[in-house]
Design a protein around this motif. Sequence first.
Motif, PDB file in Angstrom:
ATOM      1  N   GLY A   1      21.883  43.174  35.321  1.00 25.42           N
ATOM      2  CA  GLY A   1      22.290  43.365  36.711  1.00 25.42           C
ATOM      3  C   GLY A   1      23.575  44.156  36.794  1.00 25.42           C
ATOM      4  O   GLY A   1      23.864  45.010  35.944  1.00 25.42           O
ATOM      5  N   ILE A   2      24.380  43.853  37.811  1.00 23.44           N
ATOM      6  CA  ILE A   2      25.584  44.633  38.100  1.00 23.44           C
ATOM      7  C   ILE A   2      26.789  43.716  38.188  1.00 23.44           C
ATOM      8  O   ILE A   2      26.757  42.691  38.877  1.00 23.44           O
ATOM      9  CB  ILE A   2      25.432  45.414  39.420  1.00 23.44           C
ATOM     10  CG1 ILE A   2      24.241  46.382  39.320  1.00 23.44           C
ATOM     11  CG2 ILE A   2      26.711  46.172  39.748  1.00 23.44           C
ATOM     12  CD1 ILE A   2      23.923  47.073  40.635  1.00 23.44           C
ATOM     13  N   ILE A   3      27.845  44.075  37.475  1.00 21.40           N
ATOM     14  CA  ILE A   3      29.164  43.464  37.693  1.00 21.40           C
ATOM     15  C   ILE A   3      29.772  44.255  38.843  1.00 21.40           C
ATOM     16  O   ILE A   3      30.137  45.428  38.679  1.00 21.40           O
ATOM     17  CB  ILE A   3      30.024  43.551  36.420  1.00 21.40           C
ATOM     18  CG1 ILE A   3      29.353  42.805  35.261  1.00 21.40           C
ATOM     19  CG2 ILE A   3      31.407  42.990  36.677  1.00 21.40           C
ATOM     20  CD1 ILE A   3      30.048  43.006  33.930  1.00 21.40           C
ATOM     21  N   GLU A   4      29.878  43.606  39.964  1.00 21.64           N
ATOM     22  CA  GLU A   4      30.146  44.353  41.210  1.00 21.64           C
ATOM     23  C   GLU A   4      31.530  44.034  41.757  1.00 21.64           C
ATOM     24  O   GLU A   4      32.039  42.915  41.631  1.00 21.64           O
ATOM     25  CB  GLU A   4      29.083  43.979  42.246  1.00 21.64           C
ATOM     26  CG  GLU A   4      29.085  44.860  43.481  1.00 21.64           C
ATOM     27  CD  GLU A   4      27.906  44.546  44.386  1.00 21.64           C
ATOM     28  OE1 GLU A   4      27.830  45.153  45.460  1.00 21.64           O
ATOM     29  OE2 GLU A   4      27.074  43.700  44.008  1.00 21.64           O
ATOM     30  N   ASP A   5      32.132  45.075  42.353  1.00 20.10           N
ATOM     31  CA  ASP A   5      33.362  44.937  43.121  1.00 20.10           C
ATOM     32  C   ASP A   5      34.500  44.323  42.306  1.00 20.10           C
ATOM     33  O   ASP A   5      35.083  43.300  42.663  1.00 20.10           O
ATOM     34  CB  ASP A   5      33.126  44.108  44.384  1.00 20.10           C
ATOM     35  CG  ASP A   5      32.156  44.788  45.329  1.00 20.10           C
ATOM     36  OD1 ASP A   5      32.016  46.017  45.237  1.00 20.10           O
ATOM     37  OD2 ASP A   5      31.527  44.090  46.149  1.00 20.10           O
ATOM     38  N   VAL A   6      34.787  44.952  41.154  1.00 22.43           N
ATOM     39  CA  VAL A   6      35.984  44.597  40.404  1.00 22.43           C
ATOM     40  C   VAL A   6      37.116  45.453  40.974  1.00 22.43           C
ATOM     41  O   VAL A   6      37.086  46.686  40.890  1.00 22.43           O
ATOM     42  CB  VAL A   6      35.804  44.863  38.902  1.00 22.43           C
ATOM     43  CG1 VAL A   6      37.056  44.466  38.141  1.00 22.43           C
ATOM     44  CG2 VAL A   6      34.591  44.100  38.372  1.00 22.43           C
ATOM     45  N   TYR A   7      38.111  44.804  41.608  1.00 21.07           N
ATOM     46  CA  TYR A   7      39.117  45.528  42.385  1.00 21.07           C
ATOM     47  C   TYR A   7      40.429  45.710  41.629  1.00 21.07           C
ATOM     48  O   TYR A   7      40.789  44.924  40.752  1.00 21.07           O
ATOM     49  CB  TYR A   7      39.405  44.780  43.703  1.00 21.07           C
ATOM     50  CG  TYR A   7      38.247  44.781  44.669  1.00 21.07           C
ATOM     51  CD1 TYR A   7      37.995  45.905  45.474  1.00 21.07           C
ATOM     52  CD2 TYR A   7      37.412  43.681  44.771  1.00 21.07           C
ATOM     53  CE1 TYR A   7      36.931  45.905  46.367  1.00 21.07           C
ATOM     54  CE2 TYR A   7      36.348  43.674  45.661  1.00 21.07           C
ATOM     55  CZ  TYR A   7      36.111  44.795  46.455  1.00 21.07           C
ATOM     56  OH  TYR A   7      35.049  44.793  47.332  1.00 21.07           O
ATOM     57  N   ASP A   8      41.136  46.782  42.052  1.00 19.52           N
ATOM     58  CA  ASP A   8      42.535  47.011  41.660  1.00 19.52           C
ATOM     59  C   ASP A   8      42.754  46.915  40.148  1.00 19.52           C
ATOM     60  O   ASP A   8      43.437  46.024  39.642  1.00 19.52           O
ATOM     61  CB  ASP A   8      43.462  46.021  42.378  1.00 19.52           C
ATOM     62  CG  ASP A   8      43.450  46.233  43.883  1.00 19.52           C
ATOM     63  OD1 ASP A   8      43.274  47.396  44.298  1.00 19.52           O
ATOM     64  OD2 ASP A   8      43.603  45.252  44.626  1.00 19.52           O
ATOM     65  N   ILE A   9      42.141  47.850  39.431  1.00 20.10           N
ATOM     66  CA  ILE A   9      42.252  47.871  37.973  1.00 20.10           C
ATOM     67  C   ILE A   9      43.606  48.436  37.561  1.00 20.10           C
ATOM     68  O   ILE A   9      43.845  49.640  37.607  1.00 20.10           O
ATOM     69  CB  ILE A   9      41.118  48.706  37.356  1.00 20.10           C
ATOM     70  CG1 ILE A   9      39.761  48.133  37.757  1.00 20.10           C
ATOM     71  CG2 ILE A   9      41.252  48.762  35.833  1.00 20.10           C
ATOM     72  CD1 ILE A   9      39.507  46.745  37.230  1.00 20.10           C
ATOM     73  N   ASN A  10      44.554  47.563  37.232  1.00 15.17           N
ATOM     74  CA  ASN A  10      45.807  47.924  36.560  1.00 15.17           C
ATOM     75  C   ASN A  10      46.749  48.830  37.348  1.00 15.17           C
ATOM     76  O   ASN A  10      47.623  49.456  36.769  1.00 15.17           O
ATOM     77  CB  ASN A  10      45.501  48.578  35.198  1.00 15.17           C
ATOM     78  CG  ASN A  10      44.886  47.599  34.235  1.00 15.17           C
ATOM     79  OD1 ASN A  10      45.314  46.454  34.163  1.00 15.17           O
ATOM     80  ND2 ASN A  10      43.860  48.032  33.529  1.00 15.17           N
ATOM     81  N   GLY A  11      46.587  48.943  38.650  1.00 17.18           N
ATOM     82  CA  GLY A  11      47.556  49.685  39.445  1.00 17.18           C
ATOM     83  C   GLY A  11      47.513  51.189  39.214  1.00 17.18           C
ATOM     84  O   GLY A  11      46.541  51.740  38.711  1.00 17.18           O
ATOM     85  N   TRP A  12      48.622  51.851  39.596  1.00 20.49           N
ATOM     86  CA  TRP A  12      48.707  53.304  39.521  1.00 20.49           C
ATOM     87  C   TRP A  12      49.114  53.757  38.115  1.00 20.49           C
ATOM     88  O   TRP A  12      50.010  53.212  37.500  1.00 20.49           O
ATOM     89  CB  TRP A  12      49.729  53.831  40.526  1.00 20.49           C
ATOM     90  CG  TRP A  12      49.252  53.715  41.951  1.00 20.49           C
ATOM     91  CD1 TRP A  12      49.383  52.647  42.774  1.00 20.49           C
ATOM     92  CD2 TRP A  12      48.566  54.714  42.680  1.00 20.49           C
ATOM     93  NE1 TRP A  12      48.813  52.897  43.991  1.00 20.49           N
ATOM     94  CE2 TRP A  12      48.306  54.175  43.975  1.00 20.49           C
ATOM     95  CE3 TRP A  12      48.136  56.007  42.403  1.00 20.49           C
ATOM     96  CZ2 TRP A  12      47.643  54.882  44.959  1.00 20.49           C
ATOM     97  CZ3 TRP A  12      47.494  56.721  43.388  1.00 20.49           C
ATOM     98  CH2 TRP A  12      47.234  56.167  44.654  1.00 20.49           C
ATOM     99  N   SER A  13      48.439  54.793  37.633  1.00 25.90           N
ATOM    100  CA  SER A  13      48.775  55.361  36.321  1.00 25.90           C
ATOM    101  C   SER A  13      48.006  56.662  36.146  1.00 25.90           C
ATOM    102  O   SER A  13      47.095  56.968  36.911  1.00 25.90           O
ATOM    103  CB  SER A  13      48.419  54.387  35.204  1.00 25.90           C
ATOM    104  OG  SER A  13      48.695  54.967  33.947  1.00 25.90           O
ATOM    105  N   ARG A  14      48.391  57.415  35.138  1.00 24.03           N
ATOM    106  CA  ARG A  14      47.653  58.638  34.836  1.00 24.03           C
ATOM    107  C   ARG A  14      46.472  58.384  33.896  1.00 24.03           C
ATOM    108  O   ARG A  14      45.455  59.033  34.002  1.00 24.03           O
ATOM    109  CB  ARG A  14      48.591  59.679  34.222  1.00 24.03           C
ATOM    110  CG  ARG A  14      49.585  60.279  35.217  1.00 24.03           C
ATOM    111  CD  ARG A  14      50.486  61.315  34.564  1.00 24.03           C
ATOM    112  NE  ARG A  14      51.269  62.036  35.561  1.00 24.03           N
ATOM    113  CZ  ARG A  14      52.406  61.599  36.069  1.00 24.03           C
ATOM    114  NH1 ARG A  14      52.900  60.423  35.664  1.00 24.03           N
ATOM    115  NH2 ARG A  14      53.057  62.303  36.980  1.00 24.03           N
ATOM    116  N   GLU A  15      46.651  57.460  32.949  1.00 26.26           N
ATOM    117  CA  GLU A  15      45.613  57.265  31.944  1.00 26.26           C
ATOM    118  C   GLU A  15      45.082  55.847  31.891  1.00 26.26           C
ATOM    119  O   GLU A  15      44.258  55.528  31.038  1.00 26.26           O
ATOM    120  CB  GLU A  15      46.136  57.656  30.550  1.00 26.26           C
ATOM    121  CG  GLU A  15      46.403  59.129  30.386  1.00 26.26           C
ATOM    122  CD  GLU A  15      46.683  59.506  28.937  1.00 26.26           C
ATOM    123  OE1 GLU A  15      46.598  58.620  28.060  1.00 26.26           O
ATOM    124  OE2 GLU A  15      46.983  60.681  28.692  1.00 26.26           O
TER     125      GLU A  15
END
Length: 845
Positions: free
Chosen positions: A806-820
């Motif tokens: 199935g789907i792992i859905e709507d994982v929010y806000d991964i680690n904030g702002w960054s370039r990499e």
Amino acid sequence: MAKTRFIQSSFVSGELSPLLKGRIDIDQYYQAVETADNVVIVPQGGMKRRPGTEYIGTVVEGLSRYKGAPTMPNGGSTSIINDNNDATTTSTTAPIGTTNPYSVVEYDFGSPVWRDFFDLRQISLSSGTSDEFKIQKSTDGINWSDVEDVPLIGTSPQNIRVTLVQPLGEFTEARYWRLARVGSSNLGSATVTAADVNARYQNGTLEAPKLIDFSVEDDRHYLMEFTSDNIRVYRSPSTFVADIKPAYSNLDEADVQNIRAAQIENVMLVFGNFEPMRIVNLGTDADWFIDNIPFINIPQYDFDDAQSPTPVNEVQLMTLSHSGGSGSHWKAGDRFEIDIEGVTSKSITYAGEGTPDEISSTVFNIQKNLQEMPVFGETGVLVEHLGTVGHFRITISGESTKDFELFSAYVTEGSTNNEIAFTKSASGSPRKEDVWSATRGYPKSACFYEGRLVLGGTQSKPQSIFMSKTGSFFDFDIDDGDDDEAIFATISSRKLNDIIDVYPGRNLQIFTSGAEFSITSRPVTPSNISIQPQTSHGASNIEVQDVDGSTIFIDRHGKALLGFLYSFNEDAYTTDDRSVLASHLINQPVDMALLAGTASDDANWLFVVNSDGTATILNTLRSQDINGYTKWTTDGNIKSVCVVDEELYISVEREIDGATLMYIERWDFTHKLDCSVKKTAAQIQVGAVTHLFNEQVQIIVDDKGYVLPPRTVGASNVISLDPNEVYAGDYEVGLLFTPVIKPMPLNTNIGSGQNQMRLKKIVRMNVRVYESSGITIDGIPVAIRAFGPAGDESPLSPESIVPTSGIIEDVYDINGWSREIMPTITCPDPTPMHIQMIEYEVEGN
């Protein structure tokens, strides 16, 4: 803030080198990951947890022989029975009859010990057969108990290595050990003859084994474990069947790793820094024969150095006579030819003997024509006139001498009454010697090609190829040069090209330390053999592998994996760098093996063992343009690898309870742990997990999917289970490993251009998975949502845990702002993980 979406639906390029983080211009960037630890690529596009490994057995350490003198209660020489010399034998003197027990050899070790093997060398009965012989032990020399049965002994001498196995949960040493007949059969006047009956024990010297496949029949495949003093045999997939004493002894680890083999039917030929061996399977798992390969007509070569034999001159006297009566003699201009062992000289002109000049001319003609014969070298033929008409002495010395048959000759022009006779004055001995021997070293690699056994390079002739007679694999007779005769050829080039491997591909391919060659003539004969250079990379000392029609080898620097492939456009072989996009994963490899597509998986996995104990897996399918690498790590150091039929085996060095041990383990997708075994609850509670003593292990209830808390294997190898942890069926017990996937830094187009180097934020992420459970993203467990009817079982009910697609859905806000910054997907518990696709919603400025 601008938002974009990016979907990664393919991972077939595997893990990319850090040097490629800026290569957003190539397609592989978007179907690869930054980290791919303990996962494998699925050819349909995804990545999944790598297989676990099943514990198969413990590698045999170096062996020592107990050198003390035994006793022989029923007669025989105690100085012979343990002298480690197969050429001398001794026999008991008392008839066996019905004596029970009938002791052959008894050892008193002075204190209680355990012995791992008993070697019975050239053992036989004078009449009859018996399967009642046993290895026994005793604490007092009076009361004896059986340790192991000895296979059937008959009147033909046999070599038997008896493996002594400790019963489960028992380690009982004993001071006294013996070989005895224990039974009531009447063997009459039969006695026992043997060269040696000696005890051997593991001495703590641990070396990485060489693992080699030996497939005898479609349903009979063996894994051969070569170590410094032993050959252990497992029947695939996991059954120990025999130990064999090799013809070599005390090999160091480098020599063990350089062992090579070639197989035809039930015969394996084994090569290395020892006299080549022949191993024959005689039809059953336990029935093996081993000896040195019986080569005949080994090519001769004049090394002409301090180690060369001292030559002895061959001297033959030639007499020219005439049967026509008084006054008859040879006349100037008469001609004759000399035959030496079936080879005929050119026509020799007799110039007369009336004057010194005539004598000199006749001597010159004889000597020149003899020296040019192929039976002699460039020098060494001397012809002298003995002062009497018609008498000449022919001396063969130096590189040309040997013990020749008596020469013969016949007249081609002149009187029919002219006669020629030879007598031998001294027999010669050559300076030439076998091109391979204990002094000159033995062949290093081998294969079969066009009905010939091909041997590549020796210590003293590292650039030479030897090919047997057609259809006669052990005959290397090169004298006549006929099309089916043996071949001895040397690579000629501007630099050193020690032969590393020979491979029977489209042509016979020769991989050397400095370049790659091919024998282009077909069929190959002594008269047309042509060794042509192809490319100039040079190979490391590792056996090459055939992958999708391309021969894969490691370059001589140990930094690249190269493919050697025939190009019709160039009418030659070319090489391509198969690892350039993941060069950081190739680190001085020491071994590699190919697991081709199996009944359950259509991928080709090339398993490469690095010198640092890690492994790199190349997943390749040339027809689908799949070429991706992943990394394999474990709690230990991987040392060697081998594929037997559809099974992949590795040897792994592990620290167990403070001791360094070497294990044989088998790649198995039904196992979720490393070095694991499957046992019932009853078995693991009574000490069945012997190989992981005092180690913390993970436990899975195999048919339920339950993961129990980790625990330590305790005293007597017992693992404690709470009453509520006891289920029917098997438990898998082993060492945990964690798969890790981290995608490449995101690059999307936000309208004003690509944003790989700009600040961005992953505001939402969806992951499609297949038959997975226990996945975490950046250390946070996530739920898998699947379509279908709602379940009515509580998660706490005793139902099996079924992996979900199935789907792992709507994982929010991964680690904030960054370039990499990118999410790390793991599966910290030993549960299935299979990632098919990742969707990102990205916000950027």
